[in-house]
Design an enzyme around this catalytic site. Structure first.
Site, mmCIF file in Angstrom:
data_model
loop_
_atom_site.group_PDB
_atom_site.id
_atom_site.type_symbol
_atom_site.label_atom_id
_atom_site.label_comp_id
_atom_site.label_asym_id
_atom_site.label_seq_id
_atom_site.Cartn_x
_atom_site.Cartn_y
_atom_site.Cartn_z
ATOM 1 C CB CYS A 52 -0.884 0.014 1.182
ATOM 2 S SG CYS A 52 -1.845 1.529 1.423
ATOM 3 C CB CYS A 55 1.085 1.373 4.646
ATOM 4 S SG CYS A 55 -0.508 0.570 4.914
ATOM 5 C CG HIS A 115 -3.907 -1.316 4.622
ATOM 6 N ND1 HIS A 115 -3.746 -0.302 3.781
ATOM 7 C CD2 HIS A 115 -4.701 -2.455 4.118
ATOM 8 C CE1 HIS A 115 -4.377 -0.840 2.607
ATOM 9 N NE2 HIS A 115 -4.814 -2.129 2.915
ATOM 10 C CG ASN A 155 -13.910 10.107 -3.379
ATOM 11 O OD1 ASN A 155 -15.160 10.869 -3.279
ATOM 12 N ND2 ASN A 155 -13.049 10.628 -4.303
ATOM 13 C CB SER A 163 -7.457 4.013 -6.516
ATOM 14 O OG SER A 163 -6.816 5.218 -6.095
ATOM 15 C CG HIS A 166 -4.212 3.531 4.261
ATOM 16 N ND1 HIS A 166 -3.305 2.774 4.801
ATOM 17 C CD2 HIS A 166 -4.144 4.571 4.927
ATOM 18 C CE1 HIS A 166 -2.751 3.268 5.888
ATOM 19 N NE2 HIS A 166 -3.393 4.411 6.006
ATOM 20 C CG HIS A 168 -6.918 8.091 1.300
ATOM 21 N ND1 HIS A 168 -7.291 6.855 1.016
ATOM 22 C CD2 HIS A 168 -6.854 8.742 0.198
ATOM 23 C CE1 HIS A 168 -7.586 6.758 -0.198
ATOM 24 N NE2 HIS A 168 -7.588 7.828 -0.745
ATOM 25 C CD GLN A 170 -7.846 12.716 -3.258
ATOM 26 O OE1 GLN A 170 -7.656 13.505 -4.166
ATOM 27 N NE2 GLN A 170 -8.701 11.570 -3.944
ATOM 28 C CE1 TYR A 318 -37.871 13.773 -15.417
ATOM 29 C CE2 TYR A 318 -36.834 13.753 -13.328
ATOM 30 C CZ TYR A 318 -37.738 14.344 -14.232
ATOM 31 O OH TYR A 318 -38.319 15.645 -13.815
#
Length: 350
Positions: A52, A55, A115, A155, A163, A166, A168, A170, A318
């Protein structure tokens, strides 16, 4: 003709933050589902993943190595959507062809070195460190002359395009104000000029009187399902005091925000007993050096799940060509979330 009942009959609801409408069709919640079914991703993750790039101690794709951080950690995004080195220029060919260069700074915030943890599984004291870092970053970035807005967001979950699992979030700080907070700025300013009070302050007061959509309260923040909610289990956290931006928050308010952030996401996880996906973000006053008494700090949560952990709400047809639409009413969603335990379902299994 039956008497109009918002729990049974189709209707539109007005969003005073944006001036837009959402179509509510509660009768459609009874229809059978034969659409796409998502896979549940609840794999057991290790406390530290050597592969990762978020990490502690690991090397990132760009070649930088993370320090052995013990709580939170922030760094400039190795694949930033914005940067300060962008060439300055614009295209202006009448009313139809316009473009303008945009400068900014994109950073990644690791919530924890663990993690395998997400916000609802962290201790309030550790979530408070995330809020502390939000405030520090807002003050640092917002004081830069090139930056006029600081957008902090998270997200969570692969279904939201995340993606890396872990924990996190932004920060995208940029020279212009993005469209969504810009829309709110217009509505907030008009309301404040008319009443000398914040729109969200008055809205929160009414919601606290009605109690229909309130989920969680503490001394400084309230979590609720907005009257105009678009996503099935959309929520908002609103400060009781009309805080303009993170830099104005005191220690008690930061701890209260951390607590309600954790409590709300626990209820999300408990709803379908899954690590609940969402996109969330803080909306606050522009960092343009001006006073914005019309602004009232709040945090939006937009989760995509509809009927279960495997059925997602799609914004298509719609919704893309007309306006947003939802089936279950905000009041029904609020009742379901409100009735859930404040103890995380994984703790209940211990």
């Amino acid at each position: 003709m039956n008497k109009f009942n918002m729990e049974d009959h189709p209707h539109r609801r007005y969003n005073p933050l944006t001036g837009e409408w959402v179509l509510v069709s509660p009768h459609r919640a009874k229809r059978p589902w034969q659409g796409q079914v998502e896979k549940i991703s609840e794999e057991q993750r290790p406390e530290h993943d050597p592969d990762c790039y978020l990490c502690a101690g690991n090397e990132r794709v760009g070649g930088e190595r993370n320090p052995e951080y013990k709580d939170t950690y922030v760094f400039t995004n190795d694949f930033a959507a914005l940067n300060l080195d962008a060439s300055v220029g614009e295209v202006n060919e009448g009313d139809l062809f316009k473009a303008k260069s945009e400068q900014g700074i994109c950073r990644v915030i690791c919530f924890s070195p663990r993690h395998d943890l997400t916000i609802p599984q962290m201790e309030v004291s550790d979530v408070k460190k995330v809020v502390d870092l939000w405030q520090e970053q807002y003050i640092e970035l917002g004081n830069r002359s090139e930056i006029n807005y600081v957008q902090i967001f998270e997200n969570k979950g692969s279904v939201m395009g995340c993606s890396n699992p872990h924990p996190h979030g932004q920060i995208w700080a940029q020279s212009s104000v993005p469209d969504e907070p810009a829309k709110e700025s217009v509505r907030f300013k008009a309301y404040y000029e008319k009443y000398s009070r914040t729109l969200l302050g008055d809205y929160l007061e009414k919601e606290l009187q009605k109690k229909e959509r309130i989920l969680i309260e503490n001394n400084h923040f309230v979590a609720l399902v907005p009257y105009w909610a678009t996503w099935p289990f959309e929520t908002m956290i609103i400060s009781r005091r009309a805080i303009q931006y993170l830099g104005q928050m005191n220690e008690d308010e930061k701890e209260a925000l951390a607590a309600i952030y954790r409590d709300l996401t626990i209820r999300y996880d408990n709803l379908f007993e899954v690590s609940f996906p969402y996109s969330a973000g803080i909306h606050q006053a522009p960092s343009d050096g001006m006073d914005h008494p019309e602004w009232h700090l709040h945090m939006h949560f937009y989760p995509p799940l509809l009927r279960s952990a495997t059925v997602k709400k799609f914004m298509v047809g719609y919704e893309m060509l007309g306006n947003p639409q939802r089936d279950i009413t905000p009041e029904t969603s609020a009742e379901r979330l409100r009735s859930l335990s404040a103890r995380h379902y994984k703790q209940s299994l211990i």
